[in-house]
Design a protein around this motif. Structure first.
Motif, mmCIF file in Angstrom:
data_model
loop_
_atom_site.group_PDB
_atom_site.id
_atom_site.type_symbol
_atom_site.label_atom_id
_atom_site.label_comp_id
_atom_site.label_asym_id
_atom_site.label_seq_id
_atom_site.Cartn_x
_atom_site.Cartn_y
_atom_site.Cartn_z
ATOM 1 N N GLY A 85 0.822 -1.198 0.000
ATOM 2 C CA GLY A 85 0.000 0.000 0.000
ATOM 3 C C GLY A 85 0.850 1.239 0.000
ATOM 4 N N GLN B 21 -8.459 -5.092 12.068
ATOM 5 C CA GLN B 21 -7.421 -5.638 11.195
ATOM 6 C C GLN B 21 -8.000 -6.638 10.199
ATOM 7 O OE1 GLN B 21 -4.941 -7.076 14.396
ATOM 8 N NE2 GLN B 21 -3.493 -5.363 14.213
ATOM 9 N N GLN C 176 -9.545 -5.225 7.234
ATOM 10 C CA GLN C 176 -8.618 -4.777 6.186
ATOM 11 C C GLN C 176 -8.215 -5.932 5.270
ATOM 12 O OE1 GLN C 176 -8.363 -1.383 6.583
ATOM 13 N NE2 GLN C 176 -9.613 -1.947 8.370
ATOM 14 N N GLU D 286 0.947 0.318 10.723
ATOM 15 C CA GLU D 286 -0.016 0.368 9.623
ATOM 16 C C GLU D 286 -1.454 0.319 10.145
ATOM 17 O OE1 GLU D 286 -1.374 0.599 5.634
ATOM 18 O OE2 GLU D 286 0.472 1.162 6.688
ATOM 19 N N THR D 287 -1.710 -0.473 11.186
ATOM 20 C CA THR D 287 -3.036 -0.477 11.811
ATOM 21 C C THR D 287 -3.369 0.919 12.323
ATOM 22 O OG1 THR D 287 -2.818 -2.789 12.500
ATOM 23 C CG2 THR D 287 -4.443 -1.454 13.666
ATOM 24 N N ARG E 291 -2.127 3.804 11.346
ATOM 25 C CA ARG E 291 -2.321 4.757 10.240
ATOM 26 C C ARG E 291 -3.707 4.642 9.647
ATOM 27 N NH1 ARG E 291 -2.581 5.165 4.936
ATOM 28 N NH2 ARG E 291 -2.392 2.936 4.564
ATOM 29 N N ARG E 292 -4.130 3.414 9.376
ATOM 30 C CA ARG E 292 -5.440 3.215 8.756
ATOM 31 C C ARG E 292 -6.578 3.577 9.707
ATOM 32 N NH1 ARG E 292 -5.560 -1.839 4.551
ATOM 33 N NH2 ARG E 292 -3.481 -1.540 3.666
ATOM 34 N N ALA F 42 -6.774 7.342 9.663
ATOM 35 C CA ALA F 42 -6.800 8.003 8.344
ATOM 36 C C ALA F 42 -8.174 8.610 8.072
ATOM 37 C CB ALA F 42 -6.450 6.987 7.267
#
Length: 423
Positions: free
Chosen positions: A57, A399, A402, A416-417, A419-420, A423
């Motif tokens: 990503g 998670q 996703q 990453e968790t 960030r998403r 976001a």
């Protein structure tokens, strides 16, 4: 492939060498036997596909993008030799005069130089052999390959390579380190060593391995730590590693060399070291000699990655920050969610904040965001500052939403968790 300065890969894109398929079946049927090449059908290649390493990503920072390994059959150990990596013993370079390899000196080298040397054998497709030596004098087996890449000046084997290295954790792995498995009971049954070339994506399930294996030297996306005996591999870092690739002196130049209004070659050296440790996204151009906000944010991101807080993470490099950067110590800057991420995404505080027994404000912030995103059903009360099963289950549900599974959906929020989620 995206690379940091000095040719050091952070995440790499794996593409097989052009021409033929690299799967194990094709290698066996396509010319490795004594009778020469065989015809290989397209259906065989399709059946031989082992795994697709998917794209990680987009990173949140100044348009940086990480591209992961593309789908292609990966080369597992051959079926008739599942764990055999025969190798020679410790010895001097072939054809070179001098004393035996009893106590060779540790030669200084850099990460960039290690990877560069490894790539020379990959490009030459040096044939695997425990009895033959390449033109540089190094034995053409797995341990000879690492001896060459580390520039040891002697041929070592899996039973002695650890004498030239220090043991490190998985989180500390950087390009030029090795993953070593030595089976003392039967060295030819499983003993093997690979050179770590960087993680393929943020999940850290696969890494780019440089290795000497049948039929010749290769680099490819490889499951951590290896295809077989994965739990028996240990990470090591070469003792002679230096920071010369960044031109960084080992001695800290002093606080006066950094900060607003300062223009100094040490600022450039600092920036290069930060880029090598994952800070590239903070620099739209440079690094350069003029201290700027990019330097401060990258320094702070590195400090936070070590778990430091308050004045210890003020974005100005002190002696400890400099020591960690110059010597390769500590953790790299997280891929996303660090200081400098787009507005609205709070800085990722580190994995240590989300564990049983922990109580802090970040757990409350996390829980509130999970409720906001529609995962409040897991909380009978709260969210609150103490980490609990409700937090873990809510994170795991997010998670899985996703599309992540296994270790990527363990209920513990990584960068990453985070960030998403925000976001």
């Amino acid at each position: 492939m995206r690379s940091d300065t000095a040719g050091l890969p952070a995440f790499e894109e794996f593409e097989p060498a052009g021409g033929t398929c690299g799967c194990a079946g094709c290698l066996r049927l396509g010319g490795t036997g004594p009778k020469g090449p065989s015809r290989i059908s397209a259906s065989h290649c399709a059946r031989s596909a082992l795994i697709t390493v998917t794209a990680a990503g987009t990173l949140l920072a100044a348009g940086s993008t990480v591209t992961c390994a593309v789908a292609h059959p990966l080369v597992r150990p051959l079926a008739d030799d599942p764990d055999g990596h025969p190798q020679g013993a410790a010895a001097p370079l072939h054809g070179a005069p001098g004393a035996p390899a009893a106590a060779p000196a540790v030669r200084p080298t850099t990460r960039a130089e290690i990877i560069k040397r490894a790539k020379t054998w990959v490009a030459a497709e040096v044939p695997y052999s425990l009895a033959k030596y390449w033109r540089d004098g190094y034995r053409q087996d797995c341990s000879g390959f690492v001896s060459m890449a580390w520039n040891l000046g002697t041929n070592q084997w899996t039973g002695t390579l650890d004498r030239f290295a220090v043991r490190i954790s998985r989180d500390q792995l950087q390009p030029g380190d090795i993953l070593l498995f030595h089976n003392p009971a039967d060295p030819e049954r499983g003993s093997h060593v690979t050179i770590f070339g960087g993680w393929t994506d943020y999940t850290r399930a696969y890494y780019l391995a440089y290795e000497q294996a049948r039929p010749h030297t290769r680099k490819q996306a490889t499951p951590y730590a290896y295809w077989n005996h994965a739990q028996r591999y240990t990470a090591y870092r070469y003792k002679g590693l230096t920071a010369a690739a960044s031109g960084a002196p080992a001695r800290y130049p002093g606080r006066a060399a950094f900060g607003p209004g300062v223009r100094s070659p040490y600022v450039t050296q600092l920036g290069k070291m930060l880029v090598e440790r994952g800070g590239k996204r903070f620099y739209r151009q440079g690094p350069g000699p003029q201290w700027g906000e990019a330097d401060r944010r990258a320094t702070q991101a590195f400090q936070l990655a070590q778990g430091w807080r308050g004045k210890a993470a003020d974005g100005l490099p002190g002696p400890l920050t400099w020591e960690y950067l110059a010597s390769g110590k500590g953790r790299n800057i997280a891929a996303s969610g660090s200081p400098g991420a787009p507005r609205g995404v709070p800085a990722y505080p580190g994995r240590g904040m989300f564990r049983p027994g922990q109580s802090n404000e970040f757990i409350t912030v996390l829980g509130r965001q999970l409720v906001k995103k529609g995962y409040g059903r897991f909380y009978a009360q709260g969210p609150g500052p103490r980490w609990g099963e409700a937090d873990r289950r809510a994170v795991e549900a997010f998670q899985r939403a996703q599309g992540w599974r296994g270790g990527a959906a363990d209920g513990l929020p990584g960068p990453e968790t985070w960030r998403r989620l925000f976001a």
